[in-house]
Design a protein around this motif. Structure first.
Motif, mmCIF file in Angstrom:
data_model
loop_
_atom_site.group_PDB
_atom_site.id
_atom_site.type_symbol
_atom_site.label_atom_id
_atom_site.label_comp_id
_atom_site.label_asym_id
_atom_site.label_seq_id
_atom_site.Cartn_x
_atom_site.Cartn_y
_atom_site.Cartn_z
ATOM 1 N N THR A 254 3.597 -1.972 -7.345
ATOM 2 C CA THR A 254 2.927 -0.672 -7.246
ATOM 3 C C THR A 254 1.808 -0.720 -6.223
ATOM 4 O OG1 THR A 254 3.456 -0.107 -9.541
ATOM 5 C CG2 THR A 254 1.594 1.043 -8.525
ATOM 6 N N ALA A 255 0.987 -1.765 -6.299
ATOM 7 C CA ALA A 255 -0.112 -1.894 -5.339
ATOM 8 C C ALA A 255 0.408 -2.031 -3.921
ATOM 9 C CB ALA A 255 -0.989 -3.088 -5.712
ATOM 10 N N GLU A 256 1.428 -2.856 -3.719
ATOM 11 C CA GLU A 256 1.958 -3.059 -2.378
ATOM 12 C C GLU A 256 2.568 -1.776 -1.814
ATOM 13 O OE1 GLU A 256 2.890 -7.865 -2.639
ATOM 14 O OE2 GLU A 256 4.562 -6.449 -2.637
ATOM 15 N N ALA A 257 3.064 -0.907 -2.681
ATOM 16 C CA ALA A 257 3.642 0.356 -2.228
ATOM 17 C C ALA A 257 2.580 1.391 -1.891
ATOM 18 C CB ALA A 257 4.582 0.912 -3.297
ATOM 19 N N LEU A 258 1.421 1.337 -2.559
ATOM 20 C CA LEU A 258 0.417 2.390 -2.413
ATOM 21 C C LEU A 258 -0.725 2.049 -1.471
ATOM 22 C CD1 LEU A 258 0.127 3.599 -6.128
ATOM 23 C CD2 LEU A 258 1.413 4.658 -4.262
ATOM 24 N N ILE A 259 -1.002 0.768 -1.280
ATOM 25 C CA ILE A 259 -2.101 0.375 -0.394
ATOM 26 C C ILE A 259 -1.842 0.879 1.015
ATOM 27 C CG2 ILE A 259 -3.151 -1.627 0.751
ATOM 28 C CD1 ILE A 259 -2.884 -3.124 -1.928
ATOM 29 N N LYS A 260 -2.906 1.355 1.671
ATOM 30 C CA LYS A 260 -2.798 1.820 3.048
ATOM 31 C C LYS A 260 -4.138 1.631 3.749
ATOM 32 C CE LYS A 260 -3.785 6.593 1.643
ATOM 33 N NZ LYS A 260 -3.276 7.992 1.635
ATOM 34 N N SER A 261 -4.122 1.673 5.044
ATOM 35 C CA SER A 261 -5.351 1.571 5.819
ATOM 36 C C SER A 261 -6.242 2.774 5.518
ATOM 37 C CB SER A 261 -5.038 1.520 7.310
ATOM 38 O OG SER A 261 -4.235 0.411 7.621
ATOM 39 N N GLY A 262 -7.551 2.517 5.489
ATOM 40 C CA GLY A 262 -8.507 3.591 5.281
ATOM 41 C C GLY A 262 -9.016 3.711 3.864
ATOM 42 N N ILE A 263 -8.362 3.054 2.908
ATOM 43 C CA ILE A 263 -8.870 3.081 1.540
ATOM 44 C C ILE A 263 -9.843 1.922 1.349
ATOM 45 C CG2 ILE A 263 -6.740 4.144 0.707
ATOM 46 C CD1 ILE A 263 -6.043 1.447 -0.609
ATOM 47 N N THR A 264 -10.578 1.954 0.259
ATOM 48 C CA THR A 264 -11.496 0.856 -0.035
ATOM 49 C C THR A 264 -10.783 -0.253 -0.806
ATOM 50 O OG1 THR A 264 -12.197 1.782 -2.161
ATOM 51 C CG2 THR A 264 -13.425 2.486 -0.186
ATOM 52 N N GLY A 265 -11.399 -1.408 -0.821
ATOM 53 C CA GLY A 265 -10.868 -2.492 -1.635
ATOM 54 C C GLY A 265 -10.832 -2.132 -3.102
ATOM 55 N N GLU A 266 -11.775 -1.300 -3.540
ATOM 56 C CA GLU A 266 -11.802 -0.842 -4.930
ATOM 57 C C GLU A 266 -10.585 0.020 -5.248
ATOM 58 O OE1 GLU A 266 -15.220 0.935 -7.817
ATOM 59 O OE2 GLU A 266 -14.962 1.963 -5.886
ATOM 60 N N GLU A 267 -10.226 0.914 -4.330
ATOM 61 C CA GLU A 267 -9.046 1.755 -4.554
ATOM 62 C C GLU A 267 -7.780 0.905 -4.629
ATOM 63 O OE1 GLU A 267 -9.125 5.795 -2.342
ATOM 64 O OE2 GLU A 267 -10.467 4.490 -1.195
ATOM 65 N N ALA A 268 -7.653 -0.055 -3.728
ATOM 66 C CA ALA A 268 -6.479 -0.929 -3.742
ATOM 67 C C ALA A 268 -6.377 -1.668 -5.065
ATOM 68 C CB ALA A 268 -6.552 -1.909 -2.576
ATOM 69 N N ASP A 269 -7.486 -2.199 -5.540
ATOM 70 C CA ASP A 269 -7.515 -2.916 -6.807
ATOM 71 C C ASP A 269 -7.076 -2.007 -7.956
ATOM 72 O OD1 ASP A 269 -9.002 -5.427 -8.347
ATOM 73 O OD2 ASP A 269 -9.286 -3.534 -9.398
ATOM 74 N N SER A 270 -7.478 -0.745 -7.898
ATOM 75 C CA SER A 270 -7.220 0.169 -9.011
ATOM 76 C C SER A 270 -5.734 0.445 -9.209
ATOM 77 C CB SER A 270 -7.961 1.486 -8.801
ATOM 78 O OG SER A 270 -7.378 2.257 -7.752
ATOM 79 N N TYR A 271 -4.931 0.370 -8.150
ATOM 80 C CA TYR A 271 -3.506 0.677 -8.272
ATOM 81 C C TYR A 271 -2.812 -0.285 -9.238
ATOM 82 C CZ TYR A 271 -4.292 3.446 -4.012
ATOM 83 O OH TYR A 271 -4.757 4.340 -3.094
ATOM 84 N N ALA A 272 -3.081 -1.569 -9.070
ATOM 85 C CA ALA A 272 -2.480 -2.558 -9.979
ATOM 86 C C ALA A 272 -3.178 -2.556 -11.328
ATOM 87 C CB ALA A 272 -2.551 -3.950 -9.356
ATOM 88 N N ARG A 273 -4.480 -2.385 -11.323
ATOM 89 C CA ARG A 273 -5.244 -2.466 -12.568
ATOM 90 C C ARG A 273 -4.847 -1.346 -13.541
ATOM 91 N NH1 ARG A 273 -8.992 -5.932 -13.377
ATOM 92 N NH2 ARG A 273 -9.185 -6.300 -11.123
ATOM 93 N N LYS A 274 -4.553 -0.161 -13.002
ATOM 94 C CA LYS A 274 -4.168 0.948 -13.880
ATOM 95 C C LYS A 274 -2.863 0.642 -14.612
ATOM 96 C CE LYS A 274 -3.587 5.968 -14.056
ATOM 97 N NZ LYS A 274 -2.474 5.910 -15.003
ATOM 98 N N VAL A 275 -1.901 0.029 -13.923
ATOM 99 C CA VAL A 275 -0.631 -0.321 -14.553
ATOM 100 C C VAL A 275 -0.871 -1.261 -15.736
ATOM 101 C CG1 VAL A 275 1.587 -1.477 -14.222
ATOM 102 C CG2 VAL A 275 0.683 0.019 -12.427
ATOM 103 N N ILE A 276 -1.735 -2.252 -15.513
ATOM 104 C CA ILE A 276 -2.008 -3.240 -16.562
ATOM 105 C C ILE A 276 -2.873 -2.633 -17.662
ATOM 106 C CG2 ILE A 276 -3.170 -5.439 -17.016
ATOM 107 C CD1 ILE A 276 -2.169 -6.360 -14.246
#
Length: 356
Positions: A254-276
């Motif tokens: 999920t994180a690898e699919a949603l991460i993109k340039s321009g977001i923060t490291g916090e946003e990237a972390d949240s994609y996987a963390r929400k699933v868990i």
């Protein structure tokens, strides 16, 4: 190197530094190409000087083409004072995250008569290093290829009854025999309940069928690091392993699919963390989603809760969610990705099948 120096000099001007004294090993290598274990760089708008001792002066002359190499001995007062005075440096930055209090006091004493302001700098060079050049990405890919190869080799020889250290040696041996500089960090092999400790050190624990085995390791090639984690289970997998493994894998994908340039490291972390979190295992995922990698195994950018740094094209970082359950073990799955054209490209090619 000249382009890197130009970028640094632009930053020095922005921060109103007359010069920077660089001591941290990876920063020193990044700016000069010098790989020796001892030395300082002094960089101003006009000059670039590499100070090192007799052991490394010839090596420095061959590697650091853009620097004047000065052989030194003794304390800072024997060599730094005169050069700072000659270059008319009045505000000197230094590697605040590397220089010890004792070293700071020695520099301050050596420059005391010149009334130089010492400016602690925590991230100027590190932020330059965060965006990788194509040659750096290629070096990381080379290191990761060795890491993938070591994992493939291990899967052909690993057996129940082998100890954690025996497994770790199989990985290291493959890397060294196939052209790697060595290991990027101490290999983690955590079998059974040991896998509940994210940074368990490989010991004499034997691996057994039906238990999770976390393998976290990386090669080093051309000075650059790789980092990968796979979790395997030899023999039949119980329902707990299947559930936790599928959840961690789903969070990572999920994180690898949603991460993109321009977001923060916090946003990237949240994609996987929400699933868990949504699955009820939030308290069992206690570390960050990832970290930057390059000349050092943990560098910018941060990919974590409260990480406000913005992810940019050219950055290389890990994506490694995990779940850890005391008394049972844990599962972690880690890839390296590079941001290109706004999206992550996965550099890790090793299988994610959790079987032998």
């Amino acid at each position: 190197m000249s382009q890197r120096l130009a970028r640094l000099r632009s930053k020095l001007a922005e921060k109103q530094y007359d010069g920077m004294l660089v001591s941290q090993a990876e920063n020193r290598r990044y700016l000069s190409d010098f790989t020796g274990s001892a030395g300082y760089l002094l960089i101003t708008q006009e000059a670039a000087v590499l100070f090192t001792d007799f052991r490394y002066t010839e090596q420095a002359g061959l590697q650091a083409k853009d620097f004047t190499v000065q052989q030194v001995s003794g304390g800072f007062e024997n060599w730094l004072t005169a050069t700072v005075r000659d270059l008319n440096v009045k505000r000197l930055a230094f590697d605040a995250l590397h220089v010890t209090y004792a070293t700071h006091q020695a520099i301050k004493k050596a420059l005391g008569e010149l009334e130089v302001e010492l400016a602690p700098d925590e991230q100027t060079v590190e932020l330059l290093r965060a965006v990788k050049e194509p040659s750096e990405v290629a070096a990381i890919e080379k290191a990761q290829g060795l890491t993938d190869g070591a994992y493939h080799h291990l899967m052909g020889v690993v057996r129940p009854g082998m100890t954690e250290v025996q497994v770790a040696w199989e990985l290291e041996k493959f890397i060294r025999e196939n052209g790697g500089d060595g290991l990027a960090f101490d290999t983690i092999v955590a079998a059974g309940p040991n896998a509940a400790r994210p940074h368990h050190r490989a010991g004499e624990t034997p691996i057994r069928e039906g238990e999770p085995i976390v393998l976290d390791f990386g090669a080093k090639a051309d000075g650059y690091c790789a980092d990968m984690t796979r979790t395997i289970c030899l023999g039949p997998q119980d329902d707990q392993f299947k559930r936790v493994y599928d959840l961690v894998l789903g969070a990572q994908l999920t994180a690898e699919a949603l991460i993109k340039s321009g977001i923060t490291g916090e946003e990237a972390d949240s994609y996987a963390r929400k699933v868990i979190d949504d699955a009820g295992f939030g308290d069992n995922f206690g570390h960050s989603l990832g970290h930057g990698i390059g000349l050092y195994v943990h560098e910018y950018p941060h990919v974590a809760k409260r990480a406000k740094n913005v992810l940019e094209d050219g950055m290389v970082f890990s994506v490694e969610p995990g779940i850890y359950i005391s008394g049972w073990g844990g599962v972690r799955i880690e890839d390296l990705v590079v941001l290109e054209n706004g999206k992550p490209r996965v550099l890790t090619k090793a299988s994610k099948l959790a079987t032998d």
